[in-house]
Write a protein that holds these residues in place. Structure first.
Motif, PDB file in Angstrom:
ATOM      1  N   PHE A   1     -21.214 -54.194 -13.155  1.00 14.66           N
ATOM      2  CA  PHE A   1     -20.300 -54.010 -14.267  1.00 14.66           C
ATOM      3  C   PHE A   1     -19.023 -53.386 -13.721  1.00 14.66           C
ATOM      4  N   ASP A   2     -17.867 -53.992 -14.041  1.00 14.51           N
ATOM      5  CA  ASP A   2     -16.603 -53.442 -13.553  1.00 14.51           C
ATOM      6  C   ASP A   2     -16.186 -52.255 -14.418  1.00 14.51           C
ATOM      7  N   ALA A   3     -15.029 -51.697 -14.128  1.00 16.67           N
ATOM      8  CA  ALA A   3     -14.553 -50.499 -14.824  1.00 16.67           C
ATOM      9  C   ALA A   3     -14.378 -50.718 -16.323  1.00 16.67           C
ATOM     10  N   ARG A   4     -14.164 -51.958 -16.726  1.00 20.45           N
ATOM     11  CA  ARG A   4     -13.996 -52.270 -18.150  1.00 20.45           C
ATOM     12  C   ARG A   4     -15.309 -52.631 -18.829  1.00 20.45           C
ATOM     13  N   GLY A   5     -16.389 -52.627 -18.059  1.00 16.45           N
ATOM     14  CA  GLY A   5     -17.697 -52.943 -18.618  1.00 16.45           C
ATOM     15  C   GLY A   5     -18.033 -54.421 -18.599  1.00 16.45           C
ATOM     16  N   LYS A   6     -17.187 -55.234 -17.959  1.00 15.21           N
ATOM     17  CA  LYS A   6     -17.451 -56.663 -17.863  1.00 15.21           C
ATOM     18  C   LYS A   6     -18.549 -56.910 -16.837  1.00 15.21           C
TER      19      LYS A   6
END
Length: 65
Positions: free
Chosen positions: A52-57
């Motif tokens: 999960f990236d910093a944006r939650g994607k």
């Protein structure tokens, strides 16, 4: 009560094998954590690391052990 640790290990091993077979037969993926990484294994046995990236994607990458 179980007599020893080896019996418990064997029961857990058989339960794991049965769950994997059920998932494979139904075409479902299984999810687990290995080496502190989230892993998805599809019904064909392909493994993907879930990140999960910093944006939650959510992103998936081919997993190599």
């Amino acid at each position: 009560m179980l007599e020893n640790r080896e019996q418990l290990q064997e029961i857990l091993k058989k339960a794991n094998q049965y769950a994997r077979k059920q998932a494979k037969d139904s075409g479902a993926s299984i999810y687990y954590i290995k080496n502190n990484k989230r892993v998805r294994e599809d019904a064909e046995g392909n493994k993907f690391e879930i990140i999960f990236d910093a944006r939650g994607k959510r992103q998936e990458y081919e997993y190599h052990e």
